[in-house]
Design a protein around this motif. Sequence first.
Motif, PDB file in Angstrom:
ATOM      1  N   ASP A 117       0.593  -1.036  -0.164  1.00 43.94           N
ATOM      2  CA  ASP A 117       0.112  -0.005   0.044  1.00 43.94           C
ATOM      3  C   ASP A 117       0.916   1.250   0.075  1.00 43.94           C
ATOM      4  O   ASP A 117       1.171   1.761   0.839  1.00 43.94           O
ATOM      5  N   ASP A 118       1.309   1.500  -1.139  1.00 44.45           N
ATOM      6  CA  ASP A 118       2.094   2.548  -1.359  1.00 44.45           C
ATOM      7  C   ASP A 118       1.807   3.503  -2.651  1.00 44.45           C
ATOM      8  O   ASP A 118       1.684   2.972  -3.697  1.00 44.45           O
ATOM      9  N   ARG A 119       1.297   4.847  -2.421  1.00 48.29           N
ATOM     10  CA  ARG A 119       0.747   5.561  -3.386  1.00 48.29           C
ATOM     11  C   ARG A 119       1.591   5.501  -4.716  1.00 48.29           C
ATOM     12  O   ARG A 119       1.122   5.609  -5.860  1.00 48.29           O
ATOM     13  N   GLN A 120       2.835   5.367  -4.649  1.00 45.60           N
ATOM     14  CA  GLN A 120       3.784   5.193  -6.070  1.00 45.60           C
ATOM     15  C   GLN A 120       3.134   3.961  -6.708  1.00 45.60           C
ATOM     16  O   GLN A 120       3.531   4.220  -8.155  1.00 45.60           O
ATOM     17  N   LEU A 121       2.847   3.010  -6.049  1.00 40.78           N
ATOM     18  CA  LEU A 121       2.445   1.753  -6.923  1.00 40.78           C
ATOM     19  C   LEU A 121       0.675   1.696  -6.979  1.00 40.78           C
ATOM     20  O   LEU A 121       0.543   1.175  -8.043  1.00 40.78           O
ATOM     21  N   THR A 122       0.071   2.437  -6.542  1.00 37.91           N
ATOM     22  CA  THR A 122      -1.411   2.274  -6.351  1.00 37.91           C
ATOM     23  C   THR A 122      -1.892   3.381  -7.264  1.00 37.91           C
ATOM     24  O   THR A 122      -2.998   3.431  -7.634  1.00 37.91           O
ATOM     25  N   SER A 123      -1.516   4.902  -7.167  1.00 35.61           N
ATOM     26  CA  SER A 123      -2.066   5.791  -7.661  1.00 35.61           C
ATOM     27  C   SER A 123      -2.107   5.932  -9.246  1.00 35.61           C
ATOM     28  O   SER A 123      -3.029   6.243  -9.981  1.00 35.61           O
ATOM     29  N   PRO A 124      -1.280   5.203  -9.917  1.00 39.71           N
ATOM     30  CA  PRO A 124      -1.340   5.062 -11.442  1.00 39.71           C
ATOM     31  C   PRO A 124      -2.606   4.377 -12.053  1.00 39.71           C
ATOM     32  O   PRO A 124      -2.814   4.551 -13.287  1.00 39.71           O
ATOM     33  N   LEU A 125      -2.980   3.555 -11.141  1.00 43.50           N
ATOM     34  CA  LEU A 125      -4.024   2.652 -11.459  1.00 43.50           C
ATOM     35  C   LEU A 125      -5.507   3.818 -11.586  1.00 43.50           C
ATOM     36  O   LEU A 125      -6.606   3.105 -12.330  1.00 43.50           O
ATOM     37  N   SER A 126      -5.373   4.799 -11.124  1.00 40.49           N
ATOM     38  CA  SER A 126      -6.629   5.720 -11.110  1.00 40.49           C
ATOM     39  C   SER A 126      -6.519   6.690 -12.204  1.00 40.49           C
ATOM     40  O   SER A 126      -7.155   7.833 -12.253  1.00 40.49           O
ATOM     41  N   ASP A 127      -5.177   6.614 -12.881  1.00 41.93           N
ATOM     42  CA  ASP A 127      -5.011   7.708 -14.054  1.00 41.93           C
ATOM     43  C   ASP A 127      -6.151   7.895 -15.034  1.00 41.93           C
ATOM     44  O   ASP A 127      -6.801   6.963 -15.423  1.00 41.93           O
ATOM     45  N   SER A 128      -6.338   9.050 -15.057  1.00 39.53           N
ATOM     46  CA  SER A 128      -7.335   9.562 -16.197  1.00 39.53           C
ATOM     47  C   SER A 128      -6.871   9.985 -17.388  1.00 39.53           C
ATOM     48  O   SER A 128      -5.507  10.421 -17.331  1.00 39.53           O
ATOM     49  N   PHE A 129      -7.795  10.266 -18.446  1.00 35.83           N
ATOM     50  CA  PHE A 129      -7.093  11.018 -19.638  1.00 35.83           C
ATOM     51  C   PHE A 129      -8.427  11.650 -20.159  1.00 35.83           C
ATOM     52  O   PHE A 129      -9.619  11.428 -19.896  1.00 35.83           O
ATOM     53  N   GLY A 130      -7.991  12.449 -21.296  1.00 34.38           N
ATOM     54  CA  GLY A 130      -9.107  13.063 -22.024  1.00 34.38           C
ATOM     55  C   GLY A 130      -9.065  12.475 -23.539  1.00 34.38           C
ATOM     56  O   GLY A 130      -8.373  11.695 -23.883  1.00 34.38           O
ATOM     57  N   LEU A 131     -10.488  12.587 -24.083  1.00 38.63           N
ATOM     58  CA  LEU A 131     -10.545  12.169 -25.465  1.00 38.63           C
ATOM     59  C   LEU A 131     -11.063  13.166 -26.342  1.00 38.63           C
ATOM     60  O   LEU A 131     -12.143  13.850 -26.247  1.00 38.63           O
ATOM     61  N   ARG A 132     -10.080  13.708 -27.346  1.00 37.17           N
ATOM     62  CA  ARG A 132     -10.363  14.607 -28.111  1.00 37.17           C
ATOM     63  C   ARG A 132     -10.729  14.325 -29.529  1.00 37.17           C
ATOM     64  O   ARG A 132     -10.383  13.439 -30.157  1.00 37.17           O
ATOM     65  N   GLY A 133     -11.974  14.862 -30.067  1.00 36.27           N
ATOM     66  CA  GLY A 133     -12.635  14.508 -31.340  1.00 36.27           C
ATOM     67  C   GLY A 133     -11.813  15.435 -32.446  1.00 36.27           C
ATOM     68  O   GLY A 133     -10.916  16.035 -32.300  1.00 36.27           O
TER      69      GLY A 133
END
Length: 385
Positions: free
Chosen positions: A220-236
């Motif tokens: 349980d270390d944010r360095q390992l867990t935070s990338p799993l919630s990465d978000s992105f945008g979708l440009r048309g």
Amino acid sequence: MFALKNIENIDLPSKTLCLTYDDGPGAESAEIGRFLKAHGVRATFFVVGKFAVDHPDVLDQLHADGHIIGNHTFEHPDLPYYVSVNGDVRDQIIRTNTVIQKYNEGKPIYFRATYGKWSPEVARELNVDMRSSFRHVGPVYWDVAGIDCHFWKQDKSVEEAAEAYLADIVQKGGGVIVMHDGTADMDTVATKTRTLELTRLLVPKLQAMGYRFVGLDEIDDRQLTSPLSDSFGLRGQNGRFMQASDDGTLHWSGGSVDAPGTRFVMEPKGRGKIALRTVDGRYLRVDPDVDETVRLAAALDVYALFDNIPVNPSQIMLRSHNGNYLAADSAKGGALRANAPFMRLAWRIGYVPTSGGYLKPVSFGQRLSNARRAALFVKSKLLQS
């Protein structure tokens, strides 16, 4: 997505170890995995794609024994230098993923950089492409270095190697350990490797000393867990971002990836299908029995699954359950709809990571080449008709 620097100094309790192996699968990998399972230890095997392709049976066995299969590139290049000479670093990750993806369905894909060498330029190259970055965690560095292969190269004994490892572990008090179950670029060492014997000697001794082992996915270390919630945008294709509206519909109207309602998360669902959801948990869904409008829904069902078709490193096309591709009301934008029956009518949707990924501008020569290809396609359609 990938961190701009190596993930190190991972938060682990005292006398806690995380065992990892690099450069395999090798001749003894399956036996190492079986021994560890018998002693209640889950390890991460960072595999080299060119070896993994030839030994799927070994990966099957490691996975069956509860171990994690990570990505260590396909051909083991020095990544910062490789990028500096325009090497295709994304291909190194993607090709290996085609072999190991089935062992990581619904899970993170852990990555370790070759030789531990890394740079922000490598991270940015990888992060622009959904195929080479999404749900990837890394690069995972180490606390206790992988000295075993150097001991074998110098014809030193298993006991000498174990003594060196023990001294380092005791000094550090715990951490991530590296050993080598294969040798990606030292063929002369391959016939001398004794890492299986080292594992058999070292693990019971450490357990007797009160050390416990955990898998990477148990930390349980944010360095390992935070990338799993990465978000992105979708440009048309109109230059605007897909944006969720209060009424549950979506429109190509967002001015930036930071505008409200423009960030999304992808969930791989196997067989090339994905689900897309907003950061607040609502899924994109289109029911062909109702109409072609894509709406947000609280639950995931078959109508919320889309075929993900990469076009290039930063663009995808999405095909819905009704066989139509996602597009818009018109060329200028409007609502998001599954209304394109042919691929040539589909919108090419830009993937815009929020992690600062950077895609090199397309050169004038490349634009000319792309225009020629488009012209040849039009010519082929005219000849057919």
